[in-house]
Design a protein around this motif. Sequence first.
Motif, short mmCIF file in Angstrom:
data_model
loop_
_atom_site.label_atom_id
_atom_site.label_comp_id
_atom_site.label_asym_id
_atom_site.label_seq_id
_atom_site.Cartn_x
_atom_site.Cartn_y
_atom_site.Cartn_z
N ALA A 1 0.83 -1.21 0.00
CA ALA A 1 0.00 0.00 0.00
C ALA A 1 0.87 1.26 0.00
N GLY A 2 0.24 2.36 -0.40
CA GLY A 2 0.89 3.65 -0.26
C GLY A 2 1.71 4.10 -1.44
N GLU A 3 1.48 3.54 -2.61
CA GLU A 3 2.29 3.94 -3.77
C GLU A 3 1.58 5.01 -4.59
N LEU A 4 1.33 6.14 -3.96
CA LEU A 4 0.67 7.23 -4.67
C LEU A 4 1.54 7.76 -5.80
N GLY A 5 2.85 7.60 -5.66
CA GLY A 5 3.75 8.03 -6.72
C GLY A 5 3.55 7.26 -8.01
N HIS A 6 2.87 6.13 -7.93
CA HIS A 6 2.62 5.32 -9.12
C HIS A 6 1.14 5.23 -9.46
N VAL A 7 0.41 6.27 -9.06
CA VAL A 7 -0.94 6.49 -9.57
C VAL A 7 -0.82 7.33 -10.83
N SER A 8 -1.50 6.93 -11.88
CA SER A 8 -1.41 7.64 -13.15
C SER A 8 -2.19 8.95 -13.07
N VAL A 9 -1.50 10.07 -13.29
CA VAL A 9 -2.13 11.39 -13.29
C VAL A 9 -2.15 11.99 -14.70
N ASN A 10 -1.48 11.33 -15.63
CA ASN A 10 -1.42 11.81 -17.02
C ASN A 10 -1.42 10.59 -17.94
N PRO A 11 -2.60 10.18 -18.42
CA PRO A 11 -2.68 8.96 -19.24
C PRO A 11 -1.78 8.97 -20.47
N GLU A 12 -1.42 10.14 -20.95
CA GLU A 12 -0.55 10.24 -22.13
C GLU A 12 0.88 10.60 -21.76
N GLY A 13 1.21 10.45 -20.50
CA GLY A 13 2.52 10.86 -20.03
C GLY A 13 3.62 9.86 -20.33
N ASP A 14 4.79 10.13 -19.77
CA ASP A 14 5.97 9.30 -20.01
C ASP A 14 5.80 7.90 -19.44
N LEU A 15 6.50 6.95 -20.04
CA LEU A 15 6.54 5.60 -19.51
C LEU A 15 7.33 5.63 -18.20
N CYS A 16 6.77 5.02 -17.16
CA CYS A 16 7.41 4.98 -15.85
C CYS A 16 8.18 3.68 -15.70
N ARG A 17 9.20 3.70 -14.86
CA ARG A 17 9.99 2.49 -14.63
C ARG A 17 9.21 1.40 -13.91
N CYS A 18 8.04 1.76 -13.35
CA CYS A 18 7.21 0.73 -12.73
C CYS A 18 6.45 -0.07 -13.78
N GLY A 19 6.41 0.42 -15.03
CA GLY A 19 5.71 -0.26 -16.10
C GLY A 19 4.45 0.46 -16.56
N SER A 20 3.98 1.40 -15.76
CA SER A 20 2.79 2.16 -16.12
C SER A 20 3.22 3.41 -16.91
N ARG A 21 2.27 4.30 -17.11
CA ARG A 21 2.54 5.52 -17.89
C ARG A 21 1.91 6.72 -17.20
N GLY A 22 2.63 7.84 -17.21
CA GLY A 22 2.09 9.08 -16.66
C GLY A 22 1.87 9.03 -15.16
N CYS A 23 2.72 8.30 -14.44
CA CYS A 23 2.61 8.26 -12.99
C CYS A 23 2.93 9.62 -12.39
N LEU A 24 2.45 9.84 -11.18
CA LEU A 24 2.79 11.07 -10.47
C LEU A 24 4.30 11.24 -10.42
N GLU A 25 5.03 10.15 -10.23
CA GLU A 25 6.49 10.21 -10.17
C GLU A 25 7.09 10.69 -11.48
N THR A 26 6.56 10.24 -12.60
CA THR A 26 7.15 10.63 -13.89
C THR A 26 6.82 12.08 -14.24
N GLU A 27 5.79 12.65 -13.60
CA GLU A 27 5.37 14.01 -13.96
C GLU A 27 5.89 15.08 -13.00
N VAL A 28 6.26 14.71 -11.78
CA VAL A 28 6.57 15.71 -10.76
C VAL A 28 7.98 15.59 -10.20
#
Length: 306
Positions: free
Chosen positions: A155-182
Amino acid sequence: MKLYAGFDLGGTQLKYGLVNGEGGVFLDGSVESPKSADDLFKILGSIFSQLKKHYPGQIKAAGFGFPGILDARERKIVQSPNYPSLDGHDLVAGLSSFIDIPFFLNNDANLAAYAEFLLGAGRGVKSLVLLTIGTGIGTGIILDGKIWQGACGFAGELGHVSVNPEGDLCRCGSRGCLETEVSAPKMARHYRSLGNQERDLASEEIFLRAQKSDRAALRTVARAGYFLGIGLSVAINFLNPEKILLGGGVMDSGDLLIPPALEEAQKRSYRAAFDCCRIEKTKLGNKAGFIGAALWARDKQKPNSA
């Protein structure tokens, strides 16, 4: 004197220290984070050996904060986007080779949240969310006075919640995560794309330029604040915490990120939930991780500890 050792592995620095039973910092230090898991355990072993040598018999337990998805049952890192050499590593076996006192593991951001809850900006509340914004984004959650780890510890991975569906690919495997945008690297890349810089700048330099009305810097900060605000609204609407605490290297660089983040969070949150939540900066700075790790080790030894 009873002392408790805490270790906090970050993207660039491994921070450590000794804390007494009341939470006072007795000693602290840091070294550059090693690149491989093998080197990490060698360095941890060397540091722990020196601590024992100088304080024989006084260190009663040790706590370790690791970045990434930590399986609370297997006590292994399932996935660490910012420290992939730890993926699948047997942490207990590695640490047991040189730790001869009780030791306890948790996610690094959870432990930073625990320290702020006990001693810092979270004192006196029952629920809080901590966001550490730096090379990546870590999240720790305290609910009803306890670290919320979820069913398996993930639990607690808010940094890997997608906030930008068209954003950069994240190292977690998702795209547009809070981490990749901020995060600091994203701010550096975005500023470079706007300002035609030959090199990526540290977030501190970007904030300094924004204070001097540099248009590219202002746009970079506004963009990061916008996406941070979306992330804050997710936490506010989903958890209704008493406080959200913002820390990490990016927040240490300046306060310019907060106004656009609050503006966007207010737009996207239930009004009552937003009004109920206080959003503040952390108080313990980059010591929160190892302090929380040490206090976690202290408290896990108590009867009926959570």
